[in-house]
Design a protein around this motif. Structure first.
Motif, short mmCIF file in Angstrom:
data_model
loop_
_atom_site.label_atom_id
_atom_site.label_comp_id
_atom_site.label_asym_id
_atom_site.label_seq_id
_atom_site.Cartn_x
_atom_site.Cartn_y
_atom_site.Cartn_z
N SER A 1 24.09 -63.08 77.81
CA SER A 1 25.34 -63.39 78.53
C SER A 1 25.72 -62.26 79.48
N THR A 2 25.51 -61.01 79.06
CA THR A 2 25.82 -59.88 79.92
C THR A 2 24.90 -59.83 81.13
N ALA A 3 23.62 -60.10 80.90
CA ALA A 3 22.67 -60.12 82.01
C ALA A 3 23.05 -61.18 83.04
N LEU A 4 23.42 -62.35 82.57
CA LEU A 4 23.83 -63.42 83.49
C LEU A 4 25.11 -63.05 84.23
N LEU A 5 26.03 -62.37 83.53
CA LEU A 5 27.28 -61.94 84.17
C LEU A 5 27.00 -60.93 85.29
N ILE A 6 26.16 -59.94 84.99
CA ILE A 6 25.83 -58.93 86.00
C ILE A 6 25.12 -59.56 87.19
N LEU A 7 24.18 -60.45 86.90
CA LEU A 7 23.47 -61.13 87.99
C LEU A 7 24.44 -61.98 88.81
N GLY A 8 25.38 -62.64 88.14
CA GLY A 8 26.37 -63.44 88.85
C GLY A 8 27.24 -62.59 89.76
N ILE A 9 27.62 -61.40 89.29
CA ILE A 9 28.42 -60.48 90.12
C ILE A 9 27.62 -60.06 91.35
N ALA A 10 26.32 -59.77 91.16
CA ALA A 10 25.48 -59.39 92.29
C ALA A 10 25.39 -60.52 93.31
N VAL A 11 25.22 -61.75 92.82
CA VAL A 11 25.15 -62.90 93.72
C VAL A 11 26.46 -63.07 94.48
N LEU A 12 27.59 -62.98 93.76
CA LEU A 12 28.89 -63.14 94.41
C LEU A 12 29.11 -62.05 95.46
#
Length: 470
Positions: free
Chosen positions: A357-368
């Motif tokens: 979940s943390t990995a997906l959150l960090i990746l989502g922040i990078a995408v945003l």
């Protein structure tokens, strides 16, 4: 020729000799650690050579880049695949398709495909004593094996990868074995270098620097080892991604179509799509309606090409065309973080159960961040950020995944991200999970340092008043 040019040529010769010696090692399937230090030494020569070529006049830099790129690429052709057996599956999938059978319908070990077997891919008896052999069930208790890894599962490769395997099989002479796939990888790698050189030369202010930036890819040790010697199909995906990002800011549909094709070769290039959409959520510039049309043009083209690529195989196959994908995700520990060395950096500070979940959150922040603040005129920059972050948070153990980062670094010039492919190589060739974790941690520190340094340069008075050339 200047003294610096001679020094660069000497460094290139040392790089080529080191790679030739490393590729010639034939025990890496048993003990990849035997290749670890030669490979790391090759990276040292590579890094110093790329630094040295930056100070050369364009003509000298161009000559060295081309000659060095050809020599470095050619080292991958000197021996059979050294550290991976994936190309044997490629050869098998091409053979199966040529026989009119969908590669998604049968695993290599299934008896239905027994008439297609030969002694090269399916040795028997004493031929099963090699390091790259995998046992398969055999009637009558006879010793039988194959060079194809995971022989009991269906293929995992997307449709345009399968089309590439069929093309190489059709162009290969009888009994050619692994060499056509290696030659194909070499041609694709050289084509990528050519595209990088053309794209960089056509960019304002980059003409003189284009050879040095291109050398970042053309001379990288990961290219001859993973794309040529091991013949990974990533070579095709990287080429298509580079072309897509080079044209997408002017031709949205074409760029999206090429990104869709790259994704239909290897799923990883899908993470570069946010780069193609860089700045799409920015407050200024184009109207919201225009930005939405641009986004739809890219995403629509990506989706359409992927769907069209899969369609013939969906119609020709009885089973799922996703093949072993879900099994691979579980096998590699992406679903259960504690089972493998995935999410290695996050697990240093977080419980295993939080890693995904943390990995997906960090990746989502990078995408945003890329969608909101990315540079629409430099889509490769956003693609590099998202791809690099994805590899840092998921910490894959296969070094060929990160060759895409090498090409993006060549496009963008942010050298600190080269620590990511170096770390992935250390993770794959090193002894145990510790070496990979340490390498990825160092890569993350270098990337962070580069980000801080560039931020300070941008905010410095010299930069503000135009006294900096960076």
């Amino acid at each position: 020729m200047t003294r610096r040019a001679v020094g660069t040529a000497v460094l290139l010769a040392a790089l080529v000799c080191t790679l030739a010696r490393a590729v010639g090692k034939d025990a890496a399937h048993i003990d990849r650690l035997g290749l670890f230090w030669p490979y790391m030494l090759a990276w040292v020569f590579f890094g110093v050579a790329v630094w040295a070529v930056h100070g050369l006049p364009r003509r000298q830099a161009m000559c060295l880049m081309i000659a060095g790129g050809i020599a470095v690429t050619a080292t991958g052709l000197l021996a059979a695949p050294t550290t991976s057996t994936d190309s044997y599956r490629y050869a098998w999938d091409g053979r199966v398709q040529a026989a009119g059978v969908s590669p998604y319908d049968h695993a290599p070990a299934e008896a239905a495909l027994a008439p297609l077997r030969d002694r090269w891919l399916f040795p028997s008896g004493t031929g099963c004593g090699g390091p790259d052999r995998y046992p398969i069930p055999s009637a009558g208790g006879a010793t039988s094996c194959t060079r194809i890894n995971r022989p009991g599962v269906h293929t995992i490769y997307p449709p345009l990868a399968e089309a590439y395997f069929l093309l190489v099989h059709g162009l290969s002479p009888e009994g050619a074995r692994h060499k056509p796939l290696q030659i194909g990888g070499a041609l694709l790698a050289l084509a990528t270098s050519a595209v990088l050189l053309i794209a960089l030369s056509g960019r304002a202010g980059f003409r003189d620097r284009a050879p040095a930036y291109t050398a970042c890819y053309a001379w990288c040790p990961a290219v001859p080892l993973e794309l040529v010697n091991n013949a990974h199909v990533d070579a095709l995906g990287v080429l298509l991604t580079v072309i897509a990002l080079a044209v997408t800011n002017r031709h949205r549909v074409l760029g999206g179509a090429l990104l869709g094709a790259a994704t239909a070769v290897k799923l990883l290039p899908a993470v570069t799509v946010p780069g193609a959409l860089s700045g799409i959520l920015a407050a200024g510039g184009k109207t919201p309606a225009r930005r939405m049309l641009d986004a739809l043009a890219i995403l629509g083209a990506v989706t359409l090409v992927v769907a069209l690529a899969y369609l013939p195989y969906v119609l020709a196959s009885r089973g799922s065309v996703l093949g072993y994908f879900s099994g691979y995700v579980d096998e590699e520990g992406y679903g259960e973080a504690g089972s493998k060395d995935r999410y290695a950096l996050l697990r240093l500070v977080l419980p295993d159960s939080w890693a995904l979940s943390t990995a997906l959150l960090i990746l989502g922040i990078a995408v945003l961040h890329v969608l909101r603040h990315g540079d629409a005129d430099r889509p490769w920059r956003g693609a590099l950020v998202v791809t690099g972050v994805a590899l840092l948070v998921f910490t894959p153990g296969y070094s060929w995944y990160a060759v895409l980062v090498v090409a993006l670094v060549a496009l963008d010039g942010r050298w600190e991200w080269l620590g990511v492919p170096l770390a992935s190589g250390a993770a794959y060739l090193g002894a145990g999970a510790v070496s990979g974790t340490v390498a990825y941690a160092l890569a993350a520190l270098v990337v962070t340092g580069g980000f801080v340094a560039r931020a300070r340069i941008r905010s410095s008075p010299a930069r503000i008043y135009g006294r900096s050339s960076l």
